[in-house]
Design a protein around this motif. Structure first.
Motif, PDB file in Angstrom:
ATOM      1  N   GLN A 179      10.123   5.695  12.985  1.00 44.13           N
ATOM      2  CA  GLN A 179       9.174   6.457  12.186  1.00 44.13           C
ATOM      3  C   GLN A 179       8.256   5.554  11.359  1.00 44.13           C
ATOM      4  OE1 GLN A 179       8.650   9.709  12.165  1.00 44.13           O
ATOM      5  NE2 GLN A 179       7.124   9.640  10.519  1.00 44.13           N
ATOM      6  N   ILE A 180       8.672   4.326  11.071  1.00 41.53           N
ATOM      7  CA  ILE A 180       7.844   3.404  10.298  1.00 41.53           C
ATOM      8  C   ILE A 180       6.499   3.175  10.985  1.00 41.53           C
ATOM      9  CG2 ILE A 180       7.707   1.100   9.266  1.00 41.53           C
ATOM     10  CD1 ILE A 180       9.956   2.876   8.143  1.00 41.53           C
ATOM     11  N   PHE A 181       6.486   3.245  12.319  1.00 41.86           N
ATOM     12  CA  PHE A 181       5.244   3.017  13.061  1.00 41.86           C
ATOM     13  C   PHE A 181       4.234   4.143  12.869  1.00 41.86           C
ATOM     14  CE2 PHE A 181       7.953   0.236  15.888  1.00 41.86           C
ATOM     15  CZ  PHE A 181       7.353  -0.942  15.499  1.00 41.86           C
ATOM     16  N   ALA A 182       4.624   5.195  12.170  1.00 42.58           N
ATOM     17  CA  ALA A 182       3.659   6.264  11.865  1.00 42.58           C
ATOM     18  C   ALA A 182       2.793   5.911  10.664  1.00 42.58           C
ATOM     19  CB  ALA A 182       4.397   7.578  11.603  1.00 42.58           C
ATOM     20  N   ALA A 241      -0.127   3.813   8.529  1.00 43.78           N
ATOM     21  CA  ALA A 241      -1.539   3.697   8.907  1.00 43.78           C
ATOM     22  C   ALA A 241      -1.865   2.472   9.747  1.00 43.78           C
ATOM     23  CB  ALA A 241      -2.410   3.696   7.651  1.00 43.78           C
ATOM     24  N   GLY A 242      -1.183   1.367   9.508  1.00 44.65           N
ATOM     25  CA  GLY A 242      -1.501   0.140  10.220  1.00 44.65           C
ATOM     26  C   GLY A 242      -2.203  -0.858   9.307  1.00 44.65           C
ATOM     27  N   PRO A 243      -2.052  -2.160   9.596  1.00 50.11           N
ATOM     28  CA  PRO A 243      -2.547  -3.191   8.687  1.00 50.11           C
ATOM     29  C   PRO A 243      -4.062  -3.356   8.655  1.00 50.11           C
ATOM     30  CG  PRO A 243      -1.678  -4.188  10.674  1.00 50.11           C
ATOM     31  CD  PRO A 243      -1.344  -2.733  10.756  1.00 50.11           C
ATOM     32  N   LEU A 244      -4.760  -2.837   9.663  1.00 55.56           N
ATOM     33  CA  LEU A 244      -6.215  -2.994   9.679  1.00 55.56           C
ATOM     34  C   LEU A 244      -6.931  -1.772   9.135  1.00 55.56           C
ATOM     35  CD1 LEU A 244      -6.805  -4.795  13.107  1.00 55.56           C
ATOM     36  CD2 LEU A 244      -6.196  -5.740  10.872  1.00 55.56           C
ATOM     37  N   ALA A 245      -6.173  -0.800   8.629  1.00 54.18           N
ATOM     38  CA  ALA A 245      -6.768   0.396   8.035  1.00 54.18           C
ATOM     39  C   ALA A 245      -6.803   0.216   6.528  1.00 54.18           C
ATOM     40  CB  ALA A 245      -5.951   1.633   8.387  1.00 54.18           C
ATOM     41  N   ARG A 246      -7.968   0.337   5.938  1.00 50.63           N
ATOM     42  CA  ARG A 246      -8.073   0.241   4.487  1.00 50.63           C
ATOM     43  C   ARG A 246      -7.483   1.512   3.900  1.00 50.63           C
ATOM     44  NH1 ARG A 246      -8.044  -3.313   0.685  1.00 50.63           N
ATOM     45  NH2 ARG A 246      -9.802  -4.488   1.502  1.00 50.63           N
ATOM     46  N   ASP A 247      -6.213   1.440   3.538  1.00 56.87           N
ATOM     47  CA  ASP A 247      -5.492   2.617   3.061  1.00 56.87           C
ATOM     48  C   ASP A 247      -5.847   2.882   1.599  1.00 56.87           C
ATOM     49  OD1 ASP A 247      -3.779   4.700   2.806  1.00 56.87           O
ATOM     50  OD2 ASP A 247      -1.949   3.496   2.808  1.00 56.87           O
ATOM     51  N   ASP A 248      -6.174   4.113   1.291  1.00 53.16           N
ATOM     52  CA  ASP A 248      -6.521   4.452  -0.090  1.00 53.16           C
ATOM     53  C   ASP A 248      -5.315   4.920  -0.901  1.00 53.16           C
ATOM     54  OD1 ASP A 248      -5.996   6.907   0.975  1.00 53.16           O
ATOM     55  OD2 ASP A 248      -7.954   7.789   0.532  1.00 53.16           O
ATOM     56  N   GLY A 249      -4.121   4.705  -0.333  1.00 52.09           N
ATOM     57  CA  GLY A 249      -2.914   5.088  -1.058  1.00 52.09           C
ATOM     58  C   GLY A 249      -2.461   6.514  -0.799  1.00 52.09           C
ATOM     59  N   ASP A 284      -1.963   7.817   2.416  1.00 53.15           N
ATOM     60  CA  ASP A 284      -1.259   7.955   3.684  1.00 53.15           C
ATOM     61  C   ASP A 284       0.230   7.693   3.473  1.00 53.15           C
ATOM     62  OD1 ASP A 284      -0.767   8.224   6.427  1.00 53.15           O
ATOM     63  OD2 ASP A 284      -0.875   6.060   6.686  1.00 53.15           O
ATOM     64  N   MET A 285       0.920   8.675   2.981  1.00 51.03           N
ATOM     65  CA  MET A 285       2.344   8.537   2.689  1.00 51.03           C
ATOM     66  C   MET A 285       3.188   9.528   3.479  1.00 51.03           C
ATOM     67  SD  MET A 285       2.179   8.001  -1.435  1.00 51.03           S
ATOM     68  CE  MET A 285       0.728   7.239  -2.167  1.00 51.03           C
ATOM     69  N   MET A 343       6.347  -1.823   4.869  1.00 52.05           N
ATOM     70  CA  MET A 343       6.516  -0.374   4.947  1.00 52.05           C
ATOM     71  C   MET A 343       7.990  -0.005   5.124  1.00 52.05           C
ATOM     72  SD  MET A 343       3.553   1.046   4.491  1.00 52.05           S
ATOM     73  CE  MET A 343       3.308  -0.322   3.323  1.00 52.05           C
ATOM     74  N   ALA A 344       8.725  -0.814   5.896  1.00 48.57           N
ATOM     75  CA  ALA A 344      10.154  -0.552   6.081  1.00 48.57           C
ATOM     76  C   ALA A 344      10.914  -0.742   4.775  1.00 48.57           C
ATOM     77  CB  ALA A 344      10.718  -1.476   7.156  1.00 48.57           C
ATOM     78  N   ARG A 345      10.539  -1.753   4.003  1.00 48.19           N
ATOM     79  CA  ARG A 345      11.222  -1.982   2.727  1.00 48.19           C
ATOM     80  C   ARG A 345      10.922  -0.864   1.736  1.00 48.19           C
ATOM     81  NH1 ARG A 345      14.476  -5.940   2.607  1.00 48.19           N
ATOM     82  NH2 ARG A 345      14.223  -7.692   4.068  1.00 48.19           N
ATOM     83  N   VAL A 346       9.724  -0.302   1.806  1.00 52.11           N
ATOM     84  CA  VAL A 346       9.409   0.848   0.957  1.00 52.11           C
ATOM     85  C   VAL A 346      10.184   2.078   1.429  1.00 52.11           C
ATOM     86  CG1 VAL A 346       7.579   2.443   0.264  1.00 52.11           C
ATOM     87  CG2 VAL A 346       7.144  -0.017   0.265  1.00 52.11           C
ATOM     88  N   TYR A 347      10.119   2.352   2.720  1.00 52.90           N
ATOM     89  CA  TYR A 347      10.753   3.544   3.292  1.00 52.90           C
ATOM     90  C   TYR A 347      12.264   3.561   3.005  1.00 52.90           C
ATOM     91  CZ  TYR A 347      11.980   6.997   6.940  1.00 52.90           C
ATOM     92  OH  TYR A 347      12.456   8.090   7.623  1.00 52.90           O
TER      93      TYR A 347
END
Length: 257
Positions: A145-148, A150-158, A160-161, A221-225
């Motif tokens: 599920q971690i692969f869901a 956004a991805g490292p090249l997406a400028r995430d605005d916080g 996408d959780m 992301m895995a460490r957060v999840y």
């Protein structure tokens, strides 16, 4: 049942401090990916347009295959190799990315399932490090599920959780269902990676940088999840409550005009 968020003051200082730490990791995770875009030039959205049409049309199929291979291979590898620290996983995939990028799209495509396997195994290692049983099918599905994210090249605005709170319910077709749900987003993410590796003259450097960014990002992301779930397990606070509090901390600060 009361679903109102627990006020901040009702969380212990230790829990609040850990939530702040996890939120900071989440916000900072895309930093390396932005450096990759600076290296290859343009925006993440532009990279996909550089791929041949035939490659773009086959991305979903290639992504599904990479995830299926990775899920089985990562599980089988656990009986042969011990989990490695985050930096060593990053070093391994960085070298693989350089090799994949050196030969353009053909070698980049061949490298794709191998890198995905190493990434998934790294995620499993993080789950195990936080004392989750990765032999448990639910935990292995959560690793996928971690692969869901956004991805490292997406400028995430916080915002996408969603991947943090998605419940994984196992049935006979659960893994196929999770993979099917992840594929559309992951195909876009991997397409950006392939396009970066195919940049003329700097393919090897871009491949190394991209793989480093991918590995760093998904490990964070895995460490957060799993960090949130470990905090819920160890503190006795429901994970849904912690997620609500985490969202407040992880969202970017609003600009005051």
């Amino acid at each position: 049942m009361n679903t109102d968020p627990i006020p901040h003051e009702e969380l212990s200082p230790e829990i609040s401090e850990e939530l702040d730490r996890l939120a900071l990791r989440f916000r900072q995770a895309d930093g390396v990916g932005m450096q990759v875009l600076s290296l290859v030039g343009g925006q993440a959205e532009d990279l996909l347009g550089r791929l041949p049409l035939s490659v773009r049309q086959g991305l979903d199929r290639a992504t599904r295959r990479a995830l299926e291979v990775a899920f089985d291979a990562a599980r089988l590898s656990r009986g042969r190799w011990r989990d490695r620290p985050d930096w060593l996983n990053s070093a391994t995939t960085t070298a693989m990315g350089a090799v994949g990028g050196a030969g353009g799209l053909p070698t980049a495509f061949a490298e794709l399932p191998v890198t995905t396997t190493v990434l998934l195994r790294a995620i499993q290692g993080i789950a195990a490090d936080l004392e989750f049983d990765v032999e448990d099918p639910v935990v292995r599905a959560q690793c996928l599920q971690i692969f869901a994210a956004a991805g490292p090249l997406a400028r995430d605005d916080g915002t996408d959780m969603a991947f943090l709170s998605t419940r994984v319910a196992l049935t006979g077709t659960a893994i196929n269902g999770i993979i099917a749900r992840i594929v559309p987003r992951m195909a876009t993410v991997l397409g950006q990676k392939l396009a970066a590796q195919a940049v003329p003259l700097i393919g090897a450097a871009a491949g190394a940088a991209t793989n480093y960014a991918f590995t760093s990002y998904y490990q964070e992301m895995a460490r957060v999840y799993f960090g949130l779930r470990a905090l819920a397990r160890d503190s006795g606070v429901e994970v849904e409550t912690l997620l609500r509090e985490f969202r407040v901390r992880a969202a970017p600060p609003r600009m005051v005009r």
